[in-house]
Each structure stands twice: as structure tokens, then as C-alpha cells.
Design a protein around this motif. Structure first.
Motif, PDB file in Angstrom:
ATOM      1  N   LYS A   5       0.834  -1.202   0.000  1.00  0.00           N
ATOM      2  CA  LYS A   5       0.000   0.000   0.000  1.00  0.00           C
ATOM      3  C   LYS A   5       0.870   1.254   0.000  1.00  0.00           C
ATOM      4  O   LYS A   5       0.601   2.217  -0.691  1.00  0.00           O
ATOM      5  N   ASP A   8       2.696   1.507  -3.617  1.00  0.00           N
ATOM      6  CA  ASP A   8       1.812   1.754  -4.752  1.00  0.00           C
ATOM      7  C   ASP A   8       0.888   2.948  -4.574  1.00  0.00           C
ATOM      8  O   ASP A   8       0.026   3.185  -5.400  1.00  0.00           O
ATOM      9  N   SER A   9       1.012   3.692  -3.485  1.00  0.00           N
ATOM     10  CA  SER A   9       0.122   4.821  -3.278  1.00  0.00           C
ATOM     11  C   SER A   9       0.891   6.002  -2.696  1.00  0.00           C
ATOM     12  O   SER A   9       2.022   5.866  -2.251  1.00  0.00           O
ATOM     13  N   ARG A  10       0.240   7.124  -2.713  1.00  0.00           N
ATOM     14  CA  ARG A  10       0.785   8.345  -2.113  1.00  0.00           C
ATOM     15  C   ARG A  10      -0.241   8.887  -1.135  1.00  0.00           C
ATOM     16  O   ARG A  10      -1.439   8.782  -1.350  1.00  0.00           O
ATOM     17  N   THR A  40     -13.223   8.206  -3.658  1.00  0.00           N
ATOM     18  CA  THR A  40     -12.148   7.722  -4.522  1.00  0.00           C
ATOM     19  C   THR A  40     -12.700   6.644  -5.432  1.00  0.00           C
ATOM     20  O   THR A  40     -13.761   6.072  -5.163  1.00  0.00           O
ATOM     21  N   ARG A  42     -11.634   3.698  -5.839  1.00  0.00           N
ATOM     22  CA  ARG A  42     -11.643   2.354  -5.248  1.00  0.00           C
ATOM     23  C   ARG A  42     -12.717   2.195  -4.183  1.00  0.00           C
ATOM     24  O   ARG A  42     -12.809   1.166  -3.526  1.00  0.00           O
ATOM     25  N   HIS A  67      -4.907   7.895   1.247  1.00  0.00           N
ATOM     26  CA  HIS A  67      -3.948   7.142   0.448  1.00  0.00           C
ATOM     27  C   HIS A  67      -4.612   6.826  -0.885  1.00  0.00           C
ATOM     28  O   HIS A  67      -5.656   6.184  -0.921  1.00  0.00           O
ATOM     29  N   MET A  68      -4.012   7.315  -1.975  1.00  0.00           N
ATOM     30  CA  MET A  68      -4.546   7.058  -3.312  1.00  0.00           C
ATOM     31  C   MET A  68      -3.541   6.248  -4.106  1.00  0.00           C
ATOM     32  O   MET A  68      -2.359   6.585  -4.129  1.00  0.00           O
ATOM     33  N   PRO A  69      -4.005   5.202  -4.796  1.00  0.00           N
ATOM     34  CA  PRO A  69      -3.102   4.453  -5.673  1.00  0.00           C
ATOM     35  C   PRO A  69      -2.537   5.365  -6.761  1.00  0.00           C
ATOM     36  O   PRO A  69      -3.197   6.295  -7.215  1.00  0.00           O
ATOM     37  N   GLU A  72      -4.624   5.828  -9.982  1.00  0.00           N
ATOM     38  CA  GLU A  72      -5.957   6.429  -9.914  1.00  0.00           C
ATOM     39  C   GLU A  72      -5.921   7.846 -10.488  1.00  0.00           C
ATOM     40  O   GLU A  72      -5.229   8.710  -9.955  1.00  0.00           O
ATOM     41  N   TRP A 156       5.210  11.773  -6.991  1.00  0.00           N
ATOM     42  CA  TRP A 156       4.298  10.963  -7.788  1.00  0.00           C
ATOM     43  C   TRP A 156       4.930  10.772  -9.157  1.00  0.00           C
ATOM     44  O   TRP A 156       5.178  11.717  -9.868  1.00  0.00           O
TER      45      TRP A 156
END
Length: 181
Positions: A5, A8-10, A40, A42, A67-69, A72, A156
Motif C-alpha cells: 500500500k 503503490d500509493s501516495r 475515490t 476504489r 492514500h490514493m493508488p 488512480e 508521484w
């Protein structure tokens, strides 16, 4: 799963500041109890509290950590009101916020962006403005040697090949051209 997680996310620090010129169907101004919802892709939902006093110009100043992938491309902001004179819980307007507005290669991590977006009701008509701030947080343990977002600085990753050649960084801009057949 937690390590995946983080890789793969920020983490975004998103603050829903306020909205302006909100109205209900029939163009009546919102009187009270407006709130905002962040959605979001997800399926995560986050909501501000209701503003019982400011009517068509609510102020929330509510901060979220999200936390966003990396893949996305957007999230949705929706403004709603909840009181009996508008028939219970009612959607006032929404906007899809592109992540690229604040995550391009040339923005540094921890840079605070202040953004405003036009809200649209379910019929596509203009229905107010929402004001927010967003910051892409630098991951824990990332180096701060570079001032700009990059895999080294923990930013990112948004682009492909270097625009200047020989590994030099740069930004390439394009202008879309419509079909003229």
C-alpha cells in the motif's frame, strides 16, 4: 499488504475549505446543513461535518489524509445538504478532480496547492464552486535531495522518458487539436 500500500500509493493531505453560491432545484439558495463528500475510485468515502449556519456559502476547513493508488486518475467531490425543506439528504453538485492537477513531475512534494472547481448538478448545470487545498505528502524514509517530485524524492511518478535527452529532466507540453475533416 501494508508495504504494498505504501509503495503503490501516495498520501494526500486534502482540505475541503468552503463552497460558494450553492442552490437547490428551482434555484433556491441553500439555507443550512451543507456538507462535502470525497469519493475515490476504489470506493473510499470521506465526509466533512455539516455547516448549520452559512447556507449557500458553507465553510468546513476539514482536513483528510487519503492514500490514493498511483494509477488512480481522479477523485470525486460532492456537496450535499441534509434538512427537511430540501427533502432530506440532497445532492447539490459534484466535480471530478483530476489528480494530474497537483501531481505533475515539476511539482515538489509537500507543495500546497489551492484549487477551486465549478460544481455541476445532476443535469450538468452550474451549481456553485468548491474550494480546497491539497498536498502530496513525502513518504517516510524518502530522500529530500531533489526539490522536485521524482522517484528519488518520493514524488508521484507521472511521466515517461526525459524530454531533454541524455537523462536531463524537462517538461513537454502538448496542445490538443480537434479534427477538421
Amino acid at each position: 499488504m501494508t508495504i504494498l500500500k505504501e509503495i503503490d500509493s501516495r498520501a494526500l493531505e486534502l482540505t475541503i475549505i468552503s463552497a460558494e453560491s450553492l442552490s437547490l432545484k428551482g434555484k433556491r439558495s441553500v439555507k443550512k446543513n451543507a456538507y462535502a463528500v470525497v469519493k475515490t475510485q476504489r470506493g473510499d468515502h470521506f465526509a466533512t461535518g455539516m455547516d448549520p449556519e452559512n447556507g449557500a456559502y458553507p465553510s468546513w476547513n476539514h482536513k483528510f489524509s487519503i492514500h490514493m493508488p498511483m494509477h488512480e486518475p481522479l477523485f470525486t467531490l460532492e456537496v450535499r445538504c441534509n434538512y427537511s425543506s430540501c427533502g432530506g439528504d440532497h445532492a447539490i453538485g459534484s466535480v471530478r478532480v483530476p489528480v494530474s492537477d497537483f501531481t505533475a513531475v515539476y511539482f515538489p512534494c509537500n507543495y500546497l496547492h489551492f484549487l477551486s472547481y465549478r460544481l455541476r448538478d445532476r443535469y450538468g448545470e452550474r451549481n456553485g464552486i468548491i474550494n480546497l487545498s491539497v498536498k502530496v505528502k513525502q513518504p517516510a524514509g524518502a530522500t529530500t535531495s531533489s526539490a522536485y517530485s521524482s522517484p528519488v524524492a518520493g514524488g508521484w511518478k507521472y511521466g515517461g522518458a526525459a524530454a531533454m535527452g541524455k537523462g536531463q529532466g524537462g517538461v513537454a507540453f502538448g496542445v490538443p487539436v480537434g479534427k477538421q475533416y
